[in-house]
Design an enzyme around this catalytic site. Structure first.
Site, PDB file in Angstrom:
ATOM      1  N   HIS A  76       0.817  -1.221   0.033  1.00 44.57           N
ATOM      2  CA  HIS A  76       0.067  -0.159  -0.055  1.00 44.57           C
ATOM      3  C   HIS A  76       0.818   1.130  -0.006  1.00 44.57           C
ATOM      4  CE1 HIS A  76       0.858  -0.008   4.093  1.00 44.57           C
ATOM      5  NE2 HIS A  76       0.516   1.180   4.092  1.00 44.57           N
TER       6      HIS A  76
HETATM    7  C1  UD1 Z   1      -2.099   5.249   5.965  1.00 48.32           C
HETATM    8  C2  UD1 Z   1      -0.791   5.841   6.692  1.00 48.32           C
HETATM    9  C3  UD1 Z   1       0.200   4.743   6.544  1.00 48.32           C
HETATM   10  C4  UD1 Z   1      -0.282   3.501   6.938  1.00 48.32           C
HETATM   11  C5  UD1 Z   1      -1.708   3.079   6.497  1.00 48.32           C
HETATM   12  C6  UD1 Z   1      -2.178   1.644   6.649  1.00 48.32           C
HETATM   13  C7  UD1 Z   1      -0.115   8.286   6.497  1.00 48.32           C
HETATM   14  C8  UD1 Z   1       0.626   9.163   5.996  1.00 48.32           C
HETATM   15  N1  UD1 Z   1      -0.159   6.972   6.087  1.00 48.32           N
HETATM   16  O1  UD1 Z   1      -1.733   5.162   4.627  1.00 48.32           O
HETATM   17  O2  UD1 Z   1       1.300   5.139   7.199  1.00 48.32           O
HETATM   18  O3  UD1 Z   1       0.556   2.308   7.005  1.00 48.32           O
HETATM   19  O4  UD1 Z   1      -2.638   4.060   6.525  1.00 48.32           O
HETATM   20  O5  UD1 Z   1      -3.322   1.604   5.960  1.00 48.32           O
HETATM   21  O6  UD1 Z   1      -0.679   8.593   7.534  1.00 48.32           O
HETATM   22  N2  UD1 Z   1      -9.199   4.973   1.757  1.00 48.32           N
HETATM   23  C9  UD1 Z   1     -10.270   4.151   1.897  1.00 48.32           C
HETATM   24  N3  UD1 Z   1     -10.966   3.834   3.016  1.00 48.32           N
HETATM   25  C10 UD1 Z   1     -10.522   4.003   4.217  1.00 48.32           C
HETATM   26  C11 UD1 Z   1      -9.252   4.750   4.349  1.00 48.32           C
HETATM   27  C12 UD1 Z   1      -8.695   5.237   2.982  1.00 48.32           C
HETATM   28  O7  UD1 Z   1     -11.020   4.114   0.812  1.00 48.32           O
HETATM   29  O8  UD1 Z   1     -11.074   3.540   5.115  1.00 48.32           O
HETATM   30  C13 UD1 Z   1      -8.418   5.385   0.691  1.00 48.32           C
HETATM   31  C14 UD1 Z   1      -8.728   6.739   0.175  1.00 48.32           C
HETATM   32  O9  UD1 Z   1      -9.204   6.816  -1.104  1.00 48.32           O
HETATM   33  C15 UD1 Z   1      -7.533   7.413   0.540  1.00 48.32           C
HETATM   34  C16 UD1 Z   1      -6.419   6.367   0.612  1.00 48.32           C
HETATM   35  O10 UD1 Z   1      -7.115   5.181   0.546  1.00 48.32           O
HETATM   36  O11 UD1 Z   1      -7.294   8.460  -0.343  1.00 48.32           O
HETATM   37  C17 UD1 Z   1      -5.422   6.649   1.255  1.00 48.32           C
HETATM   38  O12 UD1 Z   1      -5.942   6.653   2.497  1.00 48.32           O
HETATM   39  P1  UD1 Z   1      -4.878   7.508   3.653  1.00 48.32           P
HETATM   40  O13 UD1 Z   1      -5.330   7.543   5.099  1.00 48.32           O
HETATM   41  O14 UD1 Z   1      -4.469   8.827   2.939  1.00 48.32           O
HETATM   42  O15 UD1 Z   1      -3.608   6.630   3.614  1.00 48.32           O
HETATM   43  P2  UD1 Z   1      -2.931   5.184   3.592  1.00 48.32           P
HETATM   44  O16 UD1 Z   1      -2.378   4.790   2.102  1.00 48.32           O
HETATM   45  O17 UD1 Z   1      -4.385   4.465   4.009  1.00 48.32           O
END
Ligand code: UD1
Length: 373
Positions: free
Chosen positions: A211
């Site tokens: 991821h």
């Molecule tokens: C985040 C953390 C990362 C951790 C990871 C575990 C930061 C910078 N990154 O990354 O360190 O390893 O979580 O999963 O804080 N999304 C959904 N549903 C959700 C959450 C996210 O669909 O419940 C999608 C959204 O489109 C979002 C993307 O995933 O834009 C990324 O989510 P985000 O929380 O920004 O970062 P992660 O890649 O999950």
């Protein structure tokens, strides 16, 4: 009990890897007469299978506070958490804030605590990859610079903090709390039998999770990884619970069909903690870019191929089963790992399932020192 009643301790959780770090601490603190833990969910992860399922699996109640920040750019997410958590602290200030891990919300709430003079603890302090292109590295550096008390999992973390000039009295090594969750949940993990549910119980299989932006946001890099996974899957069945970010990028780069059409690969939605660990305990190999999985595989003695140039968890390379790999090396390293017999797990010191108890004892003694109790 002091004159103020039980101390209010905020446990801040935001994203998937945080939930298994606050759960054991919540359970231990909740049993102490001097303390009343409050769960603050920032809402960074909000999908049922990225968040809600973890709460129920880990025996956590509904969060006391949900900041509902959701997804966004780094600044939007960090700023959104700060604005919302600042209001909570202005209205009902806790006596302590505990932030965990290295996500955007960790840094945001540490900033709020520092500005409002609320004593703040960082659980999983001192980890450094040395790679400032990782958002998590920035979050770690800022959080550790601000927090009053730094609970570390390993000696390398203590060393990193000392090298940054952090006074020794702020650093306390308590061990790795992720493994407390594992030990706590082991009976449920054993009972879940996910390999049988997926028809994987008869032959060895591997687990894949990816991821990180560095792996999934770049079309060529993700393409190379998909090629390598297809190669490995000719020899070893692979189960791949796909993170929402990765799902989106596979679709954007038209790579999803290639994975889905490879019969040796099972694509799944993200799994709950117990489902995932039930698969992990019996797998032959993990291919990942996660932080926590590097630790869990070391604890279990499972070979782990980490698709990164560096790791903030070097103890898993030196004492554990972890190997770093470039995308193009994954296949070769997987075949080498499959050819080697799985040895007994060597567990780093204080990775023993009792970290939450040490954390609670530390918090109690600092509360006495500060005259809170
Ligand atoms: C985040 C953390 C990362 C951790 C990871 C575990 C930061 C910078 N990154 O990354 O360190 O390893 O979580 O999963 O804080 N999304 C959904 N549903 C959700 C959450 C996210 O669909 O419940 C999608 C959204 O489109 C979002 C993307 O995933 O834009 C990324 O989510 P985000 O929380 O920004 O970062 P992660 O890649 O999950």
């Amino acid at each position: 009990m002091g004159r103020r009643g039980p101390l209010k301790v905020d446990l801040v959780a935001a994203a998937r890897p945080n939930f298994m770090k606050i759960a054991p601490l919540f359970h231990v603190l909740g049993a102490q007469p001097w303390c009343s833990p409050r769960i603050v969910h920032t809402g960074q992860h909000y999908d049922a299978n990225m968040s809600g399922a973890f709460f129920s699996d880990l025996g956590l109640p509904e969060p006391d506070v949900n900041l509902g920040v959701g997804s966004g750019t780094h600044a939007a997410q960090t700023g959104g958490v700060m604005l919302a958590y600042e209001q909570i602290c202005l209205n009902q200030a806790p006596d302590w804030i505990v932030v965990v891990g290295d996500v955007n919300s960790t840094m945001a709430c540490a900033l709020v605590g520092a500005k409002q003079h609320i004593p703040t603890v960082h659980l999983e302090a001192g980890l450094r990859s040395g790679d400032r292109r990782m958002p998590e590295e920035i979050n770690r550096i800022v959080t550790d610079a601000l927090a009053d008390l730094l609970w570390t999992p390993s000696p390398d973390a203590d060393e990193n903090l000392r090298a940054e000039g952090i006074p020794l009295e702020r650093i306390e090594r308590i061990g790795n709390i992720m493994l407390d969750s594992f030990e706590l949940m082991l009976p449920k993990i054993r009972a879940r039998q996910m390999p049988a549910t997926l028809g994987l119980e008869r032959a060895p299989y591997g687990i894949v999770t990816l991821h990180r932006p560095s792996n999934v946001d770049d079309c060529e890099q993700l393409g190379r990884l998909v090629d390598q996974l297809c190669r490995v899957a000719d020899e070893l069945a692979l189960v791949f619970p796909v993170h929402p970010r990765t799902r989106k990028q596979l679709a954007a780069f038209a790579l999803e069909a290639k994975l889905a059409d490879q019969p040796g690969i099972t694509l799944l939605e993200p799994l709950s903690y117990v489902d995932f660990m039930s698969l992990l305990v019996d797998c032959a190999l993990a291919i990942t870019d996660s932080g926590g999985l590097q630790e869990e595989t070391t604890y279990l003695g499972i070979p782990c191929i980490t698709v990164r140039d560096n790791t903030e968890r070097p103890i898993t390379l030196v004492e554990g089963t972890n190997r770093l790999a470039k995308a193009g090396e994954v296949g070769q390293l997987a075949f080498t790992a499959m050819a080697q017999a799985r040895g007994d797990a060597q567990r780093p010191a204080l990775w023993d399932g009792h970290t939450a108890e040490r954390a609670a004892a530390s918090l109690e003694s600092h509360s006495r020192r500060l005259g809170f109790i």
